[in-house]
Design an enzyme around this catalytic site. Structure first.
Site, PDB file in Angstrom:
ATOM      1  N   GLY A   1      12.881 -18.093  35.445  1.00 25.76           N
ATOM      2  CA  GLY A   1      13.101 -16.759  34.882  1.00 25.76           C
ATOM      3  C   GLY A   1      11.806 -16.144  34.397  1.00 25.76           C
ATOM      4  O   GLY A   1      11.630 -14.917  34.425  1.00 25.76           O
ATOM      5  N   ALA A   2      10.875 -16.996  33.954  1.00 26.66           N
ATOM      6  CA  ALA A   2       9.604 -16.476  33.445  1.00 26.66           C
ATOM      7  C   ALA A   2       8.817 -15.780  34.549  1.00 26.66           C
ATOM      8  O   ALA A   2       8.059 -14.841  34.296  1.00 26.66           O
ATOM      9  CB  ALA A   2       8.793 -17.604  32.820  1.00 26.66           C
TER      10      ALA A   2
ATOM     11  N   GLY B   1       6.939  -4.073  -2.390  1.00 25.20           N
ATOM     12  CA  GLY B   1       8.224  -3.390  -2.498  1.00 25.20           C
ATOM     13  C   GLY B   1       8.488  -2.583  -1.237  1.00 25.20           C
ATOM     14  O   GLY B   1       7.962  -2.872  -0.162  1.00 25.20           O
ATOM     15  N   GLY B   2       9.282  -1.549  -1.392  1.00 23.01           N
ATOM     16  CA  GLY B   2       9.631  -0.716  -0.245  1.00 23.01           C
ATOM     17  C   GLY B   2       8.424  -0.072   0.401  1.00 23.01           C
ATOM     18  O   GLY B   2       8.492   0.362   1.554  1.00 23.01           O
TER      19      GLY B   2
HETATM   20  C1  HXC Z   1       2.067   3.759 -12.217  1.00 23.18           C
HETATM   21  C2  HXC Z   1       0.568   2.046 -12.010  1.00 23.18           C
HETATM   22  C3  HXC Z   1       1.405   1.394 -11.090  1.00 23.18           C
HETATM   23  C4  HXC Z   1       2.637   2.027 -10.748  1.00 23.18           C
HETATM   24  C5  HXC Z   1      -0.338   0.186 -11.345  1.00 23.18           C
HETATM   25  N1  HXC Z   1      -0.495   1.258 -12.156  1.00 23.18           N
HETATM   26  N2  HXC Z   1       0.821   0.246 -10.695  1.00 23.18           N
HETATM   27  N3  HXC Z   1       0.904   3.233 -12.555  1.00 23.18           N
HETATM   28  N4  HXC Z   1       2.920   3.209 -11.320  1.00 23.18           N
HETATM   29  N5  HXC Z   1       3.461   1.490  -9.863  1.00 23.18           N
HETATM   30  C6  HXC Z   1      -1.646   1.551 -12.986  1.00 23.18           C
HETATM   31  C7  HXC Z   1      -1.775   0.614 -14.172  1.00 23.18           C
HETATM   32  O1  HXC Z   1      -1.032   1.102 -15.257  1.00 23.18           O
HETATM   33  C8  HXC Z   1      -3.276   0.682 -14.432  1.00 23.18           C
HETATM   34  O2  HXC Z   1      -3.563   1.874 -15.123  1.00 23.18           O
HETATM   35  C9  HXC Z   1      -3.857   0.836 -13.057  1.00 23.18           C
HETATM   36  O3  HXC Z   1      -2.797   1.318 -12.220  1.00 23.18           O
HETATM   37  C10 HXC Z   1      -4.338  -0.457 -12.472  1.00 23.18           C
HETATM   38  O4  HXC Z   1      -3.331  -1.429 -12.630  1.00 23.18           O
HETATM   39  P1  HXC Z   1      -3.658  -2.891 -13.188  1.00 23.18           P
HETATM   40  O5  HXC Z   1      -2.346  -3.532 -13.451  1.00 23.18           O
HETATM   41  O6  HXC Z   1      -4.659  -2.824 -14.286  1.00 23.18           O
HETATM   42  O7  HXC Z   1      -4.371  -3.534 -11.922  1.00 23.18           O
HETATM   43  P2  HXC Z   1      -4.259  -5.003 -11.362  1.00 23.18           P
HETATM   44  O8  HXC Z   1      -4.398  -5.998 -12.463  1.00 23.18           O
HETATM   45  O9  HXC Z   1      -5.229  -5.068 -10.242  1.00 23.18           O
HETATM   46  O10 HXC Z   1      -2.753  -5.146 -10.790  1.00 23.18           O
HETATM   47  C11 HXC Z   1      -2.341  -4.333  -9.716  1.00 23.18           C
HETATM   48  C12 HXC Z   1      -0.819  -4.459  -9.527  1.00 23.18           C
HETATM   49  C13 HXC Z   1      -0.102  -4.171 -10.876  1.00 23.18           C
HETATM   50  C14 HXC Z   1      -0.474  -5.869  -9.067  1.00 23.18           C
HETATM   51  C15 HXC Z   1      -0.418  -3.491  -8.429  1.00 23.18           C
HETATM   52  O11 HXC Z   1      -0.611  -2.937 -11.401  1.00 23.18           O
HETATM   53  C16 HXC Z   1       1.361  -4.040 -10.727  1.00 23.18           C
HETATM   54  O12 HXC Z   1       2.091  -5.040 -10.617  1.00 23.18           O
HETATM   55  N6  HXC Z   1       1.839  -2.795 -10.747  1.00 23.18           N
HETATM   56  C17 HXC Z   1       3.260  -2.511 -10.687  1.00 23.18           C
HETATM   57  C18 HXC Z   1       3.764  -2.741  -9.308  1.00 23.18           C
HETATM   58  C19 HXC Z   1       5.186  -2.336  -9.182  1.00 23.18           C
HETATM   59  O13 HXC Z   1       6.107  -2.971  -9.726  1.00 23.18           O
HETATM   60  N7  HXC Z   1       5.389  -1.202  -8.499  1.00 23.18           N
HETATM   61  C20 HXC Z   1       6.684  -0.680  -8.250  1.00 23.18           C
HETATM   62  C21 HXC Z   1       7.232  -1.472  -7.092  1.00 23.18           C
HETATM   63  S1  HXC Z   1       8.756  -0.891  -6.548  1.00 23.18           S
HETATM   64  P3  HXC Z   1      -4.854   2.056 -16.051  1.00 23.18           P
HETATM   65  O14 HXC Z   1      -4.668   3.373 -16.694  1.00 23.18           O
HETATM   66  O15 HXC Z   1      -4.855   0.902 -16.982  1.00 23.18           O
HETATM   67  O16 HXC Z   1      -6.016   2.037 -15.133  1.00 23.18           O
HETATM   68  C22 HXC Z   1       8.342   0.147  -5.369  1.00 23.18           C
HETATM   69  C23 HXC Z   1       9.510   0.729  -4.739  1.00 23.18           C
HETATM   70  C24 HXC Z   1       9.119   1.494  -3.541  1.00 23.18           C
HETATM   71  O17 HXC Z   1       7.233   0.365  -5.078  1.00 23.18           O
HETATM   72  C25 HXC Z   1      10.400   1.868  -2.853  1.00 23.18           C
HETATM   73  C26 HXC Z   1      10.162   2.588  -1.610  1.00 23.18           C
HETATM   74  C27 HXC Z   1      11.433   2.777  -0.887  1.00 23.18           C
END
Ligand code: HXC
Length: 510
Positions: A404-405, A169-170
């Site tokens: 040119g290079a 993501g971002g």
């Molecule tokens: C809160 C999160 C989290 C998040 C993971 N966790 N991502 N908690 N916010 N974004 C927590 C899970 O609940 C879990 O908690 C622990 O972290 C580990 O995650 P798992 O899913 O068990 O691990 P894994 O299977 O290795 O998968 C990792 C992952 C997946 C691929 C990153 O967790 C995932 O898809 N997370 C969401 C990603 C996402 O959509 N993020 C937002 C993107 S948008 P427990 O308690 O079970 O240990 C964004 C915008 C940014 O980032 C903008 C900036 C401008």
């Protein structure tokens, strides 16, 4: 007193456990180290000074008020790499997946600002699920604060990112604005939108690794500057890179002890250029033979291999090298190689690192894909970068410098300070065949005449002396003495002073 010290130690031990032993074990099972283990490997033993160990999130939604993990998913502070100060933040995947909350962002911002104020590089170890979902817009605001600090730090202190887990993501835009991005093979990925969104929107089926793994970003997208086998190797190699870099734009690059003879003669270089002008040779051999102790730290090794970029030392002082590679696309400049080298030249100039350019370039790569892709604008990036650079610039033309290079590759006309050529250099508008086909078009049916014209053109132009007669080449040098000549040229340029006219900033063709 004893009680409060015991309380402090208890709190410290709890904080050090991050998300707890179960999650630490799970991190290890994936072949990844924890945030703290990585810092231990990155920094000199015992040098880490941690800040904000007891910071916790302030979210009160989704039951978050019930649980507070000290440190809030990122370990921050400073330490030393071979005795030189660096700031560091290391995201802790065991705490809410290393996700970024408002307070997590504040911790990163604090060390970013300290790095700029105190003039030391900042190294970010990224391992995060992105925005802390429970915190919503507070998290987005936190990201933007980090981005703004990345921008303010750019060109002031070196910024290095290592992607050691998810970065999606971002969140990718913070590393994207740093000077170098490294990835760990098979355990890290970076993308703006993940495989599921890609499938929904474009119907493409792709794995996370294919979409944003280390191979993709070092070979195809050029987002990453290098990749490493595992966390341990990554930390070792970042230490090696830090040794080449100045701490900030207020300092000169470090001069390290060296054990190599400055005047080392490399007789093999006298025969390095093949007799046939179209036969390739490996330019890396020349780089290694010039460098102190044959040590070369290559940047973007797997991308646009027709140009080589990286750091060497000469008499212990860091030098950035840009070199055409005749082994790939005959060393032609194209879109990718121009972008790669331009960014490298600008990094060197921003941090006062002298630049050595090794030239064997037959020109820009022709073709519709290049023209449609904007080679005019991308090629101009490299031209612009060389022309604006005020650091010492030493150039050695080994063979071809056509068209040119020739101008682009740190020529005299772009304020090259010392421009050398080997006797094998051919400095001309183009190669003999192309030139004869144009200026003697009427004789194209007559093979003997064409052969005579070609020989005449080669005799007159396929050499360095026409350029040397005009002072465009300062000296034609024996290849075997290249290390000594280049080292002495840089030594003569140690006190170089050159400033560009005042401007708010330039408008490099982006
Ligand atoms: C809160 C999160 C989290 C998040 C993971 N966790 N991502 N908690 N916010 N974004 C927590 C899970 O609940 C879990 O908690 C622990 O972290 C580990 O995650 P798992 O899913 O068990 O691990 P894994 O299977 O290795 O998968 C990792 C992952 C997946 C691929 C990153 O967790 C995932 O898809 N997370 C969401 C990603 C996402 O959509 N993020 C937002 C993107 S948008 P427990 O308690 O079970 O240990 C964004 C915008 C940014 O980032 C903008 C900036 C401008």
């Amino acid at each position: 007193m004893v009680d409060v010290i015991a309380e402090l130690e208890k709190r410290r031990s709890e904080a050090a456990l991050g998300g707890g032993q179960r999650r630490i074990d799970s991190q290890h099972a994936k072949g990844k180290l924890t945030a703290r283990e990585r810092i231990e490997l990155l920094l000199d033993e015992g040098s880490f000074e941690e800040y904000d160990m007891f910071v916790t999130h302030r979210c009160t939604d989704f039951g978050m008020e019930q649980e507070h993990v000290p440190g809030d998913g990122v370990v921050t502070g400073w330490g030393t790499v071979n005795g030189r100060q660096v700031y560091v933040f290391s995201q802790d995947f065991t705490v809410y997946g290393g996700s970024l909350s408002a307070t997590h962002a504040q911790k990163i911002c604090k060390v970013q600002e300290m790095a700029v104020r105190n003039g030391a590089p900042i190294i970010g170890l990224n391992d995060s699920g992105g925005a802390r979902i429970q915190e919503g817009v507070d998290s987005l605001g936190g990201y933007a604060d980090v981005f703004q600090n990345n921008i303010m730090a750019s060109g002031v202190v070196p910024q290095i990112s290592v992607i050691m887990g998810p970065c999606a993501g971002g969140a990718v835009y913070s590393p994207a604005m740093t000077d170098f991005i490294f990835m760990v093979r098979d355990s890290s990925y970076m993308f703006v939108t993940g495989p599921d969104v890609v499938k929904t929107v474009t119907n493409e089926v792709v794995t996370a690794e294919e979409l944003g793994g280390a191979s993709t970003h070092t070979k195809k997208s050029s987002v990453a500057d290098g990749s490493f086998e595992n966390d341990v190797e990554a930390m070792q190699e970042v230490r090696r890179l830090v040794d080449f870099l100045p701490l900030s734009n207020r300092e000169k690059p470090p001069v390290r002890p060296f054990f190599d003879e400055v005047g080392r003669i490399e007789e093999s270089l006298d025969t390095m250029i093949p007799d046939n002008a179209n036969t390739p040779y490996d330019m890396k051999e020349l780089i290694l033979k010039i460098a102190d102790e044959h040590d070369f730290y290559e940047i973007q090794e797997d991308y646009a291999k027709n140009i080589i970029t990286g750091f060497i030392r000469m008499e212990g002082q860091t030098v950035g090298v840009v070199a055409n590679q005749p082994m790939v696309l005959a060393g032609c400049l194209d879109i990718d190689s121009s972008r790669k080298a331009a960014r490298f030249v600008r990094f060197c100039d921003a941090f006062e690192i002298p630049i050595l350019t090794l030239v064997d370039v037959p020109g820009f790569l022709p073709g519709t894909s290049q023209e449609y892709g904007g080679v005019i604008k991308h090629g101009a990036k490299l031209l612009f970068a060389y022309g604006e650079a005020t650091v010492p610039k030493v150039t050695v033309i080994t063979r071809k410098a056509y068209g040119g290079a020739y101008d682009v590759m740190a020529s005299k006309h772009l304020r090259g300070d010392v421009n050398y050529a080997w006797p094998t250099a051919e400095i001309a508008v183009m190669g003999a065949k192309g030139a004869v086909e144009i200026i003697h078009r009427a004789d194209l049916g007559d093979a003997d005449k064409i052969a005579a014209h070609t020989k005449d053109y080669e005799d007159r132009f396929a050499n360095p002396f026409v350029a040397a007669e005009r002072g465009f080449i300062d000296e034609v040098i024996r290849p075997q003495s290249t290390r000594r000549r280049v080292a002495r040229a840089f030594a003569a340029l140690r006190n170089k002073k050159l400033t560009n006219p005042w401007k708010k900033h330039d408008n490099i063709p982006l």
